[in-house]
Scaffold this active site. Structure first.
Site, short mmCIF file in Angstrom:
data_model
loop_
_atom_site.label_atom_id
_atom_site.label_comp_id
_atom_site.label_asym_id
_atom_site.label_seq_id
_atom_site.Cartn_x
_atom_site.Cartn_y
_atom_site.Cartn_z
N THR A 1 -1.36 6.13 1.63
CA THR A 1 -2.66 5.45 1.58
C THR A 1 -2.76 4.61 2.86
OG1 THR A 1 -2.67 5.31 -0.83
CG2 THR A 1 -4.08 3.77 0.34
N ARG B 1 -4.97 5.35 -8.13
CA ARG B 1 -4.64 6.76 -8.35
C ARG B 1 -4.45 7.06 -9.83
NH1 ARG B 1 0.49 7.39 -4.62
NH2 ARG B 1 0.33 9.56 -5.32
N ILE C 1 0.87 -1.17 0.00
CA ILE C 1 0.00 0.00 0.00
C ILE C 1 0.91 1.22 0.00
CG2 ILE C 1 -1.71 1.33 1.30
CD1 ILE C 1 -2.86 -1.16 2.40
N ASP C 2 0.57 2.23 -0.78
CA ASP C 2 1.38 3.43 -0.84
C ASP C 2 1.58 4.05 0.54
OD1 ASP C 2 1.34 3.10 -3.56
OD2 ASP C 2 -0.21 4.60 -3.92
N ARG C 3 2.65 4.78 0.69
CA ARG C 3 2.96 5.42 1.97
C ARG C 3 1.78 6.27 2.48
NH1 ARG C 3 7.75 9.97 2.98
NH2 ARG C 3 7.23 10.39 5.16
#
Length: 305
Positions: free
Chosen positions: A142, A238, A138-140
């Site tokens: 998010t 995104r 998971i993105d930083r």
């Protein structure tokens, strides 16, 4: 050492091999792809390819990837919001700002460091030294549910579920603008941005990517959306939402460059996770609530009505 067989398609004809490799090899940048080519690790019919080689779209490539260099990732006592845990898996509600695994610029203070402290030696080694136990990322900036495996048996089963979509991930986000339909699907390949290597983009030479979306609520100028991933490309939701003209609120990379007051990063949260337990075969379905700042944005939008 890992040996991969790679098969470009006719749509890739004319694309430089270093750019294609960066788009199709997980975690490989264009400069890293060029190093692989310079070292003779990328071949076609036994012949090493030059980094400026242009694909015909009909060849079969073989990539010989070196083993990762040993890295000492230390356990760190970082608090975890544990949603589910047993002897095989652990599911954490990751907060915004927490990087999943060590990377350049983030050598420690990551979810992996926290998991090593909490789980001790009981983490899968499939992900390698830098990513023990990590099945997906998971993105930083998010937040939400992420699953890690405590042993190789669980990791292999979960990785297979990730490939066949048995492991399902559901997100909620606020996007800019009003979506015309109540539901839809974005089916568009994602790869490295041709001009900005730090970004991803919808490109013909990218890897297949599918996102299903459903409108949850509409507000003046914004829409609350649920997204279900069929694939798991870097920055997929995104990129896809921006691609259809509705970037995620607060996403300064793919949307408005100006940060949103009271919001750190993009308004995107992994609310749901469903998987078949690797040992028992039972279906496990988990959900977590929206973080406070997400709820605060919804309240602000509601007040505008």
């Amino acid at each position: 050492m890992e040996i991969l067989t790679l098969q470009p398609n006719k749509e890739d004809a004319g694309v430089r091999v270093d750019a294609w490799l960066a788009a199709h090899l997980e975690g490989v940048t264009r400069s890293a792809a060029q190093r692989l080519l310079e070292e003779g690790r990328i071949t076609c019919a036994g012949k090493a390819l030059a980094k400026n080689y242009k694909l015909t779209g009909t060849e079969t490539l073989e990539a010989v990837l070196p083993d990762p260099e040993p890295v000492d990732v230390a356990p760190q006592n970082i608090p975890l919001d544990i949603v589910y845990e047993d002897g095989d898996v652990i599911v954490v509600n990751k907060p915004k700002g927490l990087v999943v695994h060590p990377a350049p610029g983030h050598p420690d203070g990551t979810l992996v460091n926290a998991l090593l402290f909490h789980c001790g030696d009981s983490l899968s080694g499939v992900g390698g030294e830098l990513r023990p136990g990590i099945v997906h990322r998971i993105d930083r900036d998010t937040s939400g549910l992420i699953i890690a495996a405590k042993n190789d048996f669980a990791h292999q089963h979960l990785a297979a579920q990730l490939q066949d979509h048995t492991l399902a991930r559901t997100y909620e986000c606020i996007v800019v603008g009003s979506l015309r339909e109540d539901a839809g699907t974005v089916d568009a390949p994602i790869g490295r941005h041709p001009a900005d290597r730090k970004k991803m983009a919808v490109v013909s030479s990218g890897r297949p990517a599918v996102t299903h979306w459903t409108v949850l609520a509409r507000y003046p100028g914004f829409t609350h959306v649920q997204c279900r991933l069929e694939t798991g490309r870097t920055h997929q939701i995104r990129v896809h939402m921006a691609h259809i003209g509705h970037p995620i609120l607060g996403d300064t990379v793919y949307g408005n460059k100006k940060p949103v007051p009271g919001l750190q990063g993009q308004c995107l949260h992994a609310v749901g996770l469903r998987f078949v337990h690797p040992r028992t075969g039972e279906l496990v379905e988990l959900r977590c609530g929206l973080p406070e700042e997400f709820q605060a944005q919804l309240q602000k939008l509601s007040n505008r009505r």
